[in-house]
Design a protein around this motif. Structure first.
Motif, short mmCIF file in Angstrom:
data_model
loop_
_atom_site.label_atom_id
_atom_site.label_comp_id
_atom_site.label_asym_id
_atom_site.label_seq_id
_atom_site.Cartn_x
_atom_site.Cartn_y
_atom_site.Cartn_z
N SER A 242 0.82 -1.22 0.00
CA SER A 242 0.00 0.00 0.00
C SER A 242 0.86 1.27 0.00
O SER A 242 0.50 2.27 -0.63
CB SER A 242 -0.94 0.01 1.21
OG SER A 242 -0.19 -0.10 2.41
N ALA A 243 1.99 1.23 0.73
CA ALA A 243 2.85 2.41 0.76
C ALA A 243 3.44 2.69 -0.62
O ALA A 243 3.54 3.85 -1.04
CB ALA A 243 3.98 2.20 1.78
N LEU A 244 3.80 1.63 -1.33
CA LEU A 244 4.37 1.80 -2.67
C LEU A 244 3.33 2.36 -3.64
O LEU A 244 3.65 3.21 -4.47
CB LEU A 244 4.91 0.46 -3.18
CG LEU A 244 5.52 0.46 -4.59
CD1 LEU A 244 6.67 1.45 -4.67
CD2 LEU A 244 6.00 -0.95 -4.96
N THR A 245 2.09 1.89 -3.55
CA THR A 245 1.05 2.40 -4.45
C THR A 245 0.77 3.88 -4.19
O THR A 245 0.44 4.63 -5.12
CB THR A 245 -0.25 1.59 -4.30
OG1 THR A 245 -0.66 1.60 -2.93
CG2 THR A 245 -0.06 0.17 -4.75
N THR A 246 0.92 4.32 -2.94
CA THR A 246 0.76 5.74 -2.63
C THR A 246 1.84 6.57 -3.31
O THR A 246 1.58 7.63 -3.87
CB THR A 246 0.81 5.97 -1.10
OG1 THR A 246 -0.23 5.21 -0.48
CG2 THR A 246 0.62 7.45 -0.78
N VAL A 247 3.08 6.05 -3.27
CA VAL A 247 4.19 6.73 -3.95
C VAL A 247 3.92 6.80 -5.45
O VAL A 247 4.15 7.83 -6.10
CB VAL A 247 5.53 6.01 -3.66
CG1 VAL A 247 6.65 6.61 -4.51
CG2 VAL A 247 5.88 6.11 -2.18
N ILE A 248 3.42 5.71 -6.02
CA ILE A 248 3.12 5.68 -7.46
C ILE A 248 2.05 6.70 -7.81
O ILE A 248 2.12 7.37 -8.84
CB ILE A 248 2.68 4.26 -7.87
CG1 ILE A 248 3.87 3.30 -7.76
CG2 ILE A 248 2.12 4.25 -9.29
CD1 ILE A 248 3.50 1.85 -7.94
N GLU A 249 1.04 6.84 -6.94
CA GLU A 249 -0.01 7.85 -7.17
C GLU A 249 0.59 9.25 -7.25
O GLU A 249 0.27 10.03 -8.14
CB GLU A 249 -1.05 7.79 -6.07
CG GLU A 249 -2.16 8.84 -6.24
CD GLU A 249 -3.08 8.90 -5.05
OE1 GLU A 249 -4.14 9.56 -5.16
OE2 GLU A 249 -2.76 8.31 -3.99
N HIS A 250 1.49 9.56 -6.31
CA HIS A 250 2.12 10.88 -6.30
C HIS A 250 3.01 11.09 -7.52
O HIS A 250 3.05 12.19 -8.09
CB HIS A 250 2.94 11.06 -5.01
CG HIS A 250 2.07 11.14 -3.78
ND1 HIS A 250 2.56 10.91 -2.51
CD2 HIS A 250 0.75 11.40 -3.62
CE1 HIS A 250 1.59 11.04 -1.63
NE2 HIS A 250 0.49 11.33 -2.28
N LEU A 251 3.74 10.05 -7.93
CA LEU A 251 4.58 10.16 -9.12
C LEU A 251 3.73 10.35 -10.38
O LEU A 251 4.12 11.07 -11.30
CB LEU A 251 5.45 8.91 -9.26
CG LEU A 251 6.59 8.76 -8.23
CD1 LEU A 251 7.25 7.40 -8.35
CD2 LEU A 251 7.62 9.87 -8.42
N THR A 252 2.56 9.70 -10.41
CA THR A 252 1.65 9.89 -11.54
C THR A 252 1.19 11.33 -11.63
O THR A 252 1.20 11.95 -12.71
CB THR A 252 0.42 8.96 -11.39
OG1 THR A 252 0.86 7.61 -11.30
CG2 THR A 252 -0.52 9.11 -12.58
#
Length: 527
Positions: free
Chosen positions: A282-292
């Motif tokens: 879940s933490a990694l997907t949050t980072v991916i959201e911000h990078l998107t």
């Protein structure tokens, strides 16, 4: 934390309103955002009761204001038409608003994001059209300049500037496509949903491309004639190698070389793995959201250069007299334009009839990404506008948009495919190659495979024409003619690709019951 009572909702909004006003958001838009937020929270109150708590945070991401609401409880999407989600009032308010609103669910928490959009006095579309006509005027006025002056302008100023702009856009387009598709797969929800959408989408893409290849060949057959003798043979090995090339040797080279197909492959594999792992990452997907969000914001900034790029591109073509080289193959231009218009017309009529929508409304809603593609010849440049049009103007579900648009712009290219067919017939006539039924069959199959697996890199057209002509028995010197013709076709085919992709996503989302037909049928004012 706040409770879902009227007084608490009003108290939570006070801080948000101050934040928006300090960031110079239009007063009318602030009022619309308040109504949207209140309607969302009332939906949650009706669902969970007044004792449910929520938090409201205001932040700035890359200088853009953002409101985030977090609410603990079961998964409930207030923007969904299912399970008493989005109300008619909320849907109308979102369509009237210029802001972006989204929902996601992670680790037992509902997340609502509201991102206001500052008003732009002159739209990118209007600036692009102005730049187009200014370039034509400037090019005509400068055609009589001395050749040495024109050469200096082209080599020292226009070409380097164009290369710089295209380099900037290309540099960010790869990461943007990667993170957009990766995040799109993550937000689908579960592996079963991905299987349902992905299989249907790719299957439809392949079927439509094969039909377009056959239709293009049948359209061209009456207009071109070749010699009465000759034969060709089909070599599948080259295309098999091309398809295998989709799998990269490492994870870095696709971004360095700009190989979009390999980037798509990496994003698809990575997204499926994250989807399977679920809450453990879940933490990694949050980072991916911000990078998107970050890459999309950078692309938005880069799109400020679109009018400049349009002006320089058109001005360069006129000044360098490049179009004069295609005079020996004059028929191919009106035939390709006619074929493209026919493809657009057929696709539009399919959408109009099946979805019961006004054709003028359809064109107005697709006009911005279509015109960007038509005037720049670059699908990555039109990506940001296309994502917005598909979701906010056509009413296509965000799950399909975030996954389908980046994927579709890479593998669903009916305009490019029909270009291969038309050029093949034209070169066969010029070089007296026999246009037999067997030759036509090989052309249909070869162009279909190239339409799917053509290298998305600089010089890709040279590779495609070399493979194509070798398969069809056309001399290699025909590649020079083909590339000269391709100067004009690049603009048209990119626009056709974007337009057909949007129409196909409308049909796909409708078949999956993931299309808001009220949004699709709502009239669009202006262009």
């Amino acid at each position: 934390m706040y409770m879902l009572s009227d007084s608490e909702i009003a108290r939570a909004w006070e801080g948000a309103e101050t934040f928006l006003c300090s960031n110079k958001i239009d007063h009318a838009e602030v009022i619309r955002l308040r109504l949207i937020l209140e309607e969302i929270l009332l939906n949650y109150r009706n669902r969970f009761g007044t004792d449910c708590q929520f938090s409201l945070k205001t932040v700035k991401v890359l200088g853009k204001p953002k409101i985030t609401v977090q609410l603990v409880g079961e998964s409930f999407n207030p923007f969904s038409s299912d399970e008493s989600g989005e109300t008619e009032l909320l849907g109308r308010l979102r369509r009237l608003s210029d802001s972006t609103s989204s929902w996601s669910y992670k680790n037992g928490v509902n997340y609502i994001s509201l991102i206001p959009k500052r008003k732009i006095k002159l739209s990118t579309t209007a600036k692009t059209i102005i730049a187009f006509f200014l370039a034509i005027t400037a090019g005509v006025l400068c055609r009589n300049l001395d050749d040495s002056i024109k050469g200096e302008l082209l080599t020292s100023y226009i070409t380097p500037t164009l290369n710089m702009i295209m380099g900037a856009i290309t540099a960010i387009s790869g990461p943007m496509i990667f993170f957009s598709l990766l995040w799109g797969i993550c937000t689908i929800g579960d592996i079963n949903t991905l299987s349902k959408i992905g299989k249907r989408m790719i299957g439809r893409f392949m079927l439509i491309l094969l039909l377009v290849s056959a239709f293009s060949a049948l359209f061209c057959y009456p207009f071109f004639g070749g010699s009465n003798a000759g034969s060709t043979s089909f070599n599948f090995a080259e295309f098999y190698a091309n398809l295998l090339n989709v799998i990269p040797d490492n994870m870095i080279s696709p971004f360095i070389t700009g190989n979009t197909q390999q980037i798509i492959f990496l994003a698809a594999v990575g997204g499926i793995i994250l989807l399977i792992m679920g809450s453990r990452v879940s933490a990694l997907t949050t980072v991916i959201e911000h990078l998107t969000l970050m890459t999309q914001a950078i692309m938005t900034l880069a799109c400020v250069l679109i009018p400049v790029m349009v002006f320089l591109s058109i001005y360069k073509v006129i000044l360098s007299d490049q179009l004069s080289n295609i005079s020996n193959a004059y028929k191919v231009i009106p035939i390709y334009i006619g074929l493209s218009l026919l493809i657009l017309f057929v696709y539009t009529m399919i959408v109009v009839v099946t979805q019961k929508v006004n054709p003028i409304t359809v064109f107005k809603k697709v006009s911005q990404p279509f015109l960007i593609a038509l005037t720049t010849g670059s699908s990555p440049t039109a990506l940001s506008a296309n994502l917005e049009s598909c979701e906010k103007k056509f009413g296509i579900s965000g799950k399909i948009v975030s996954f389908g648009v980046p994927l579709g712009q890479t593998i669903f290219k009916p305009g490019s495919l029909s270009r291969f067919v038309v050029v093949s017939f034209c070169m066969a006539e010029l070089y007296d190659v026999a246009i037999t039924p067997n030759w036509v069959f090989i052309t249909i199959l070869t162009c279909f495979l190239l339409g799917v697996s053509s290298p998305p890199v600089a010089g890709g057209a040279v590779v495609c024409f070399a493979v194509l002509f070798r398969q069809l028995g056309i001399p290699e010197e025909a590649i020079g003619f083909a590339l000269a013709i391709n100067i004009l076709f690049d603009f048209i085919l990119t626009a056709v690709n974007i337009y057909c992709l949007d129409m196909e996503l409308i049909q796909l989302s409708s078949s999956l019951k993931m299309l808001d037909k009220k949004v699709l049928r709502e009239k669009e004012s202006g262009i």
